[in-house]
Design a protein around this motif. Structure first.
Motif, mmCIF file in Angstrom:
data_model
loop_
_atom_site.group_PDB
_atom_site.id
_atom_site.type_symbol
_atom_site.label_atom_id
_atom_site.label_comp_id
_atom_site.label_asym_id
_atom_site.label_seq_id
_atom_site.Cartn_x
_atom_site.Cartn_y
_atom_site.Cartn_z
ATOM 1 N N GLY A 62 0.816 -1.222 0.000
ATOM 2 C CA GLY A 62 0.000 0.000 0.000
ATOM 3 C C GLY A 62 0.838 1.254 0.000
ATOM 4 O O GLY A 62 0.531 2.229 -0.704
ATOM 5 N N SER A 63 1.905 1.264 0.789
ATOM 6 C CA SER A 63 2.746 2.459 0.873
ATOM 7 C C SER A 63 3.409 2.759 -0.465
ATOM 8 O O SER A 63 3.543 3.920 -0.866
ATOM 9 N N ARG A 64 3.810 1.715 -1.190
ATOM 10 C CA ARG A 64 4.470 1.906 -2.492
ATOM 11 C C ARG A 64 3.464 2.299 -3.567
ATOM 12 O O ARG A 64 3.720 3.208 -4.362
ATOM 13 N N ILE A 65 2.305 1.647 -3.588
ATOM 14 C CA ILE A 65 1.306 1.944 -4.619
ATOM 15 C C ILE A 65 0.813 3.384 -4.507
ATOM 16 O O ILE A 65 0.782 4.132 -5.494
ATOM 17 N N ILE A 66 0.446 3.798 -3.295
ATOM 18 C CA ILE A 66 -0.050 5.163 -3.105
ATOM 19 C C ILE A 66 1.079 6.165 -3.293
ATOM 20 O O ILE A 66 0.863 7.274 -3.819
ATOM 21 N N GLY A 67 2.299 5.789 -2.891
ATOM 22 C CA GLY A 67 3.443 6.680 -3.084
ATOM 23 C C GLY A 67 3.674 6.986 -4.554
ATOM 24 O O GLY A 67 3.936 8.135 -4.934
ATOM 25 N N ILE A 68 3.547 5.959 -5.403
ATOM 26 C CA ILE A 68 3.728 6.154 -6.843
ATOM 27 C C ILE A 68 2.561 6.946 -7.432
ATOM 28 O O ILE A 68 2.758 7.827 -8.275
ATOM 29 N N ILE A 83 11.956 4.052 -7.640
ATOM 30 C CA ILE A 83 10.505 3.901 -7.668
ATOM 31 C C ILE A 83 10.023 2.980 -6.552
ATOM 32 O O ILE A 83 9.034 3.262 -5.862
ATOM 33 N N VAL A 84 10.747 1.872 -6.341
ATOM 34 C CA VAL A 84 10.369 0.909 -5.304
ATOM 35 C C VAL A 84 10.433 1.530 -3.911
ATOM 36 O O VAL A 84 9.700 1.136 -3.001
ATOM 37 N N ASN A 85 11.282 2.530 -3.754
ATOM 38 C CA ASN A 85 11.450 3.162 -2.443
ATOM 39 C C ASN A 85 10.594 4.409 -2.253
ATOM 40 O O ASN A 85 10.684 5.063 -1.215
ATOM 41 N N VAL A 86 9.779 4.745 -3.247
ATOM 42 C CA VAL A 86 8.808 5.830 -3.082
ATOM 43 C C VAL A 86 7.656 5.288 -2.250
ATOM 44 O O VAL A 86 7.014 4.307 -2.622
ATOM 45 N N LYS A 87 7.387 5.904 -1.107
ATOM 46 C CA LYS A 87 6.358 5.366 -0.219
ATOM 47 C C LYS A 87 5.702 6.475 0.587
ATOM 48 O O LYS A 87 6.229 7.581 0.691
ATOM 49 N N THR A 88 4.550 6.158 1.160
ATOM 50 C CA THR A 88 3.842 7.092 2.022
ATOM 51 C C THR A 88 3.168 6.333 3.154
ATOM 52 O O THR A 88 2.641 5.219 2.940
#
Length: 243
Positions: A62-68, A83-88
């Protein structure tokens, strides 16, 4: 102290945000262990472990999907590692919630499981937000330029809303309110639900002070997720307000 805060230890520049992120996980987990040891838990250890695993997988995805989705341009402008490390944290919370519900269905667990996680989650977010604040404009947790008295130079020479500080104040208030509320005899799961509703409500408002570039119908990805969370808890909100 200059922001971004980048201390040098033994000749190496320390990533203070990453360090505090790891510390947040460690302290939040230890606090959870303490609470479980001193609380009567109706969920067995094996089921609780399965729930934690479900939460971890859901939070990661979830953190990665929403981050992207919050910054879709990164797909075209950055490497796969970035990209894999973009998170929220917002995606992590909602993804973790869905992961828990899926895990509970798989193991046949009927009891609500969120209350025991609530206060540790708040502690973890609090510590992580300190790291966000110290990272300044290197993390997308800063606000729009402002002439308000709270405006701070977060590293780019512009006075901005220090959103992380606003959130730290809110989290402190929320922690003590829910901690006090948890002392009452409440239906299992109520504390976690109020946390999600309150935190997502606060973040919905906070997003208006954030320089978001990707909007749908005037709303950011995080705000759309907040609305999704409220819809998810619609029955609980309706019952709490009108019954």
């Amino acid at each position: 102290m200059q922001i971004p805060f980048e201390p040098v230890v033994f000749g190496y520049k320390v990533n203070i945000h990453l360090l505090l992120e790891y510390l947040a996980f460690f302290i939040a987990y230890r606090y959870y262990v303490y609470l479980r040891r001193n609380t009567e838990d109706v969920i067995s250890s094996s089921n609780r472990l399965a729930i934690i695993l479900g939460a971890a997988i859901g939070a990661f995805l979830g953190s990665r999907i929403i981050g992207i989705l919050e910054h879709p341009s990164v797909v075209y402008t950055h490497s796969l590692f970035y990209i894999v490390n973009v998170k929220t944290i917002m995606g992590g919370l909602f993804g973790g919630l869905l992961g828990v519900e899926i895990a509970k269905k798989m193991i046949g667990e009927k009891s609500s499981s969120g209350d025991l996680f609530t206060l540790p989650i708040i502690i973890g977010i609090f510590i992580g937000r300190i790291g966000c604040f110290l990272s300044g404009t290197k993390e997308f947790t800063y606000g729009k330029p402002t002439t308000f008295f709270t405006g701070m130079n977060l590293g780019d020479g512009v006075l901005r809303h220090p959103l992380s500080l606003y959130e730290l104040l809110f989290l402190m208030l929320l922690f003590f309110v829910l901690k006090n509320y948890s002392k009452n005899k409440t239906e299992s799961g109520t504390i976690f639900k109020w946390f999600m509703i309150s935190y997502f409500g606060f973040r919905f408002l906070l997003e208006f002070l954030k320089p978001n570039e990707f909007l749908i119908l005037g709303l950011s990805t995080i705000q759309i997720l907040c609305i999704t969370c409220w819809i998810y808890y619609y029955k609980f909100i309706n019952k709490a307000l009108f019954s």
